[in-house]
Design a protein around this motif. Structure first.
Motif, mmCIF file in Angstrom:
data_model
loop_
_atom_site.group_PDB
_atom_site.id
_atom_site.type_symbol
_atom_site.label_atom_id
_atom_site.label_comp_id
_atom_site.label_asym_id
_atom_site.label_seq_id
_atom_site.Cartn_x
_atom_site.Cartn_y
_atom_site.Cartn_z
ATOM 1 N N MET A 226 14.130 -3.965 2.729
ATOM 2 C CA MET A 226 13.945 -3.470 1.468
ATOM 3 C C MET A 226 13.438 -1.881 1.647
ATOM 4 N N GLU A 227 12.545 -1.784 2.890
ATOM 5 C CA GLU A 227 11.968 -0.358 3.285
ATOM 6 C C GLU A 227 13.230 0.353 3.647
ATOM 7 N N ALA A 228 14.155 0.001 4.194
ATOM 8 C CA ALA A 228 15.503 0.811 4.432
ATOM 9 C C ALA A 228 15.987 1.483 3.046
ATOM 10 N N GLN A 229 15.851 0.861 2.002
ATOM 11 C CA GLN A 229 16.323 1.150 0.691
ATOM 12 C C GLN A 229 15.611 2.162 -0.177
ATOM 13 N N GLU A 230 14.267 2.642 0.470
ATOM 14 C CA GLU A 230 13.354 3.547 -0.124
ATOM 15 C C GLU A 230 14.039 4.757 -0.639
ATOM 16 N N ALA A 231 14.733 5.373 0.117
ATOM 17 C CA ALA A 231 15.197 6.779 -0.318
ATOM 18 C C ALA A 231 16.168 6.584 -1.483
ATOM 19 N N ASP A 232 17.163 5.520 -1.465
ATOM 20 C CA ASP A 232 18.067 5.288 -2.362
ATOM 21 C C ASP A 232 17.688 4.965 -3.667
ATOM 22 N N ILE A 233 16.520 4.090 -3.532
ATOM 23 C CA ILE A 233 15.769 3.648 -4.747
ATOM 24 C C ILE A 233 15.057 4.746 -5.486
ATOM 25 N N ALA A 234 14.596 5.741 -4.647
ATOM 26 C CA ALA A 234 13.667 6.950 -5.264
ATOM 27 C C ALA A 234 14.764 7.634 -6.081
ATOM 28 N N LEU B 98 11.635 -6.835 -2.803
ATOM 29 C CA LEU B 98 12.248 -5.610 -3.717
ATOM 30 C C LEU B 98 11.651 -5.348 -4.822
ATOM 31 N N ALA B 99 10.932 -6.423 -5.732
ATOM 32 C CA ALA B 99 10.341 -5.967 -6.853
ATOM 33 C C ALA B 99 9.191 -5.072 -6.599
ATOM 34 N N ARG B 100 8.395 -5.390 -5.482
ATOM 35 C CA ARG B 100 7.062 -4.643 -5.169
ATOM 36 C C ARG B 100 7.707 -3.169 -4.944
ATOM 37 N N ARG B 101 8.845 -3.104 -4.205
ATOM 38 C CA ARG B 101 8.999 -1.664 -3.915
ATOM 39 C C ARG B 101 9.455 -0.847 -4.830
ATOM 40 N N GLU B 102 10.356 -1.566 -5.832
ATOM 41 C CA GLU B 102 10.729 -0.863 -6.976
ATOM 42 C C GLU B 102 9.662 -0.306 -7.951
ATOM 43 N N LEU B 103 8.660 -1.160 -7.882
ATOM 44 C CA LEU B 103 7.561 -1.085 -8.971
ATOM 45 C C LEU B 103 6.709 0.429 -8.330
ATOM 46 N N ARG B 104 6.603 0.466 -6.894
ATOM 47 C CA ARG B 104 5.735 1.299 -6.264
ATOM 48 C C ARG B 104 6.478 2.664 -6.491
ATOM 49 N N ILE B 105 7.847 2.523 -6.087
ATOM 50 C CA ILE B 105 8.688 3.850 -6.347
ATOM 51 C C ILE B 105 8.496 4.287 -7.641
ATOM 52 N N ALA B 106 8.669 3.387 -8.601
ATOM 53 C CA ALA B 106 8.765 3.821 -9.939
ATOM 54 C C ALA B 106 7.462 4.678 -10.533
ATOM 55 N N LEU B 107 6.253 4.078 -10.074
ATOM 56 C CA LEU B 107 5.010 4.535 -10.523
ATOM 57 C C LEU B 107 4.966 6.082 -9.520
ATOM 58 N N ARG B 108 5.286 5.953 -8.230
ATOM 59 C CA ARG B 108 5.231 6.972 -7.486
ATOM 60 C C ARG B 108 5.842 8.346 -8.157
ATOM 61 N N GLU B 109 7.364 8.124 -8.377
ATOM 62 C CA GLU B 109 8.072 9.219 -8.874
ATOM 63 C C GLU B 109 7.863 9.626 -10.289
ATOM 64 N N TRP B 110 7.723 8.733 -11.247
ATOM 65 C CA TRP B 110 7.346 9.152 -12.477
ATOM 66 C C TRP B 110 5.965 9.989 -12.595
ATOM 67 N N HIS B 111 5.042 9.440 -11.988
ATOM 68 C CA HIS B 111 3.683 10.139 -12.176
ATOM 69 C C HIS B 111 3.610 11.456 -11.192
ATOM 70 N N ARG B 112 4.417 11.838 -10.281
ATOM 71 C CA ARG B 112 4.697 12.821 -9.685
ATOM 72 C C ARG B 112 5.163 13.860 -10.787
ATOM 73 N N ARG B 113 6.067 13.456 -11.545
ATOM 74 C CA ARG B 113 6.783 14.447 -12.313
ATOM 75 C C ARG B 113 6.332 14.290 -13.921
ATOM 76 N N ILE B 114 5.705 13.271 -14.387
ATOM 77 C CA ILE B 114 5.093 13.244 -15.782
ATOM 78 C C ILE B 114 3.701 12.559 -15.670
ATOM 79 N N PRO B 115 2.628 13.442 -15.335
ATOM 80 C CA PRO B 115 1.441 12.634 -15.171
ATOM 81 C C PRO B 115 0.603 12.403 -16.252
ATOM 82 N N GLU B 116 1.076 13.260 -17.313
ATOM 83 C CA GLU B 116 0.009 12.893 -18.677
ATOM 84 C C GLU B 116 1.304 12.292 -19.621
#
Length: 399
Positions: free
Chosen positions: A108-116, A354-372
């Protein structure tokens, strides 16, 4: 009086979560106070069946598949066994030995860039707009897109996968009868089998670096039959496309209404893994699972007759004060968060990494771009059972 097989006169039946069969109901809007109270009651009698709600009895029930079985129990329109979900040990172990490496933390770590990249593709569509229907524009699409990558399927198949998922897990309309919903599920199930049968033929002829090729690869010590592979694909589709969607809608509904918690994530991305675990505990996406008793058993002083259902209340177990300090408070600094959002025992969720990685990436990428962001003016969050899910989460933010 005990037996290790289903008796002809036992009331075992397949458990239909979509149509609500056999379920005890809780307030969808705010189940936490009731679940907290249930956890301290340990077990609740339900006309011969029982609900277990404490952490202790939940763990005990999930840890004894030889007594409390999940075999051939859940109804999703399927005509083949749900592998590995609907198979108990020892046969279950054979399937997990094959599947666990495909969903290991390293894989699942190997999928990091693709998921992001897939997450940002959806955010691109609405970030500059200042609003979105989070459910339909992100939560329902992002996990399905990740599934495409894992299975080696092109982007053009996204709508097909989402349509099959909805036919199995969200059939019909609120006005549909149980019979109508069941008919939709069964028709969809046959389409799912036919769809993956064609792809597995292709993967056998031309293997690729994807999960579907591994399912039918020739180098397995215990290769799957085609029926077994199709039963596995069915479960990967329903589990991989829906429970993360449910979690996403609940996470964002919570964060939109609790700006202090949201700002913790924005201020420090290192908080995100802890936030994921705490929100999984709080917003347990699959509130209950079901088992049936292979033999007459005692659970917390309640007798469960052979063949009767045991409802395992994961949401309540995740609020048990015997396990969690101050369980009705959401804390991103909670230590030792041993929640049961992914179940427990032999049937603990195959896709948890996989679920944990998806949730972590979603939180990270969303809040980088839409913090408020907040709930859209006039919008009121509503949850749709049986899984914990917000069907129309409306968000807005400054642009």
């Amino acid at each position: 009086m005990s037996t290790n097989t289903k008796r002809a006169d036992a009331p075992v039946s397949r458990f239909d979560f979509v149509n609500g069969a056999g379920g005890a109901t809780l307030s969808a809007a705010d189940p936490h106070p009731t679940n907290h109270a249930l956890a301290t009651q340990l077990v609740v009698g339900l006309n011969g069946s029982v609900m277990v709600a404490s952490r202790e009895l939940t763990t005990e029930t999930l840890g004894k598949p030889e007594v409390f079985s999940s075999a051939d129990l859940v109804e999703q329109g399927n005509t083949r066994p749900l592998i590995p979900l609907g198979v108990d040990p020892p046969d279950h172990g054979r399937y997990r030995r094959l599947l666990d490496p495909m969903f290991s933390p390293r894989r699942m770590e190997a999928q990091e860039a693709d998921i992001a990249e897939r997450a940002n593709r959806f955010i691109d569509a609405f970030a500059d707009r200042g609003s979105c229907d989070f459910t339909t524009e992100f939560a329902e699409l992002f996990p399905s897109a990740v599934f495409l990558g894992l299975m080696g399927l092109p982007w053009g198949e996204l709508d097909t996968l989402v349509g099959m998922r909805d036919g199995l897990l969200h059939p019909g309309t609120p006005e549909s009868t149980p019979q109508e919903r069941t008919a939709i599920q069964r028709e969809t199930a046959q389409r799912v089998y036919a769809y993956f049968d064609r792809i597995l033929d292709d993967r056998e002829a031309s293997p690729r670096d994807d999960v579907l090729s591994e399912l039918v690869g020739p180098d397995k010590d215990e290769p799957l039959s085609r029926d077994e592979a199709l039963g596995t694909c069915f479960v990967l589709l329903t589990a991989g496309l829906d429970t993360v969607t449910d979690s996403l809608t609940c996470f964002w509904a919570y964060l939109a209404q609790h700006p202090d918690r949201r700002r913790e994530i924005v201020a420090d991305e290192a908080v995100i893994p802890h936030a994921v675990e705490e929100l999984l505990r709080w917003e347990t996406p699959v509130p209950m699972v079901v088992r049936w008793a292979r033999e007459e058993s005692d659970l917390g002083g309640e007798v469960v007759a052979a063949g009767h259902h045991v409802l395992v209340n994961l949401s309540a177990a995740n609020l048990d004060p015997a396990e969690f300090d101050d369980p009705l408070t959401v804390r991103f600094d909670r230590a030792g968060n041993r929640h049961l959002a992914f179940g427990g025992g032999a049937h603990r969720c195959l896709g948890s990494h996989l679920a944990r990685r998806e949730l972590r990436i979603a939180l990270r990428e969303w809040h980088r771009r839409i913090p408020e962001y907040t709930l859209a003016p006039g919008y009121e969050v509503r949850y749709r059972p049986p899984l914990r899910f917000v069907p129309d989460l409306q968000l807005t933010w400054p642009v």
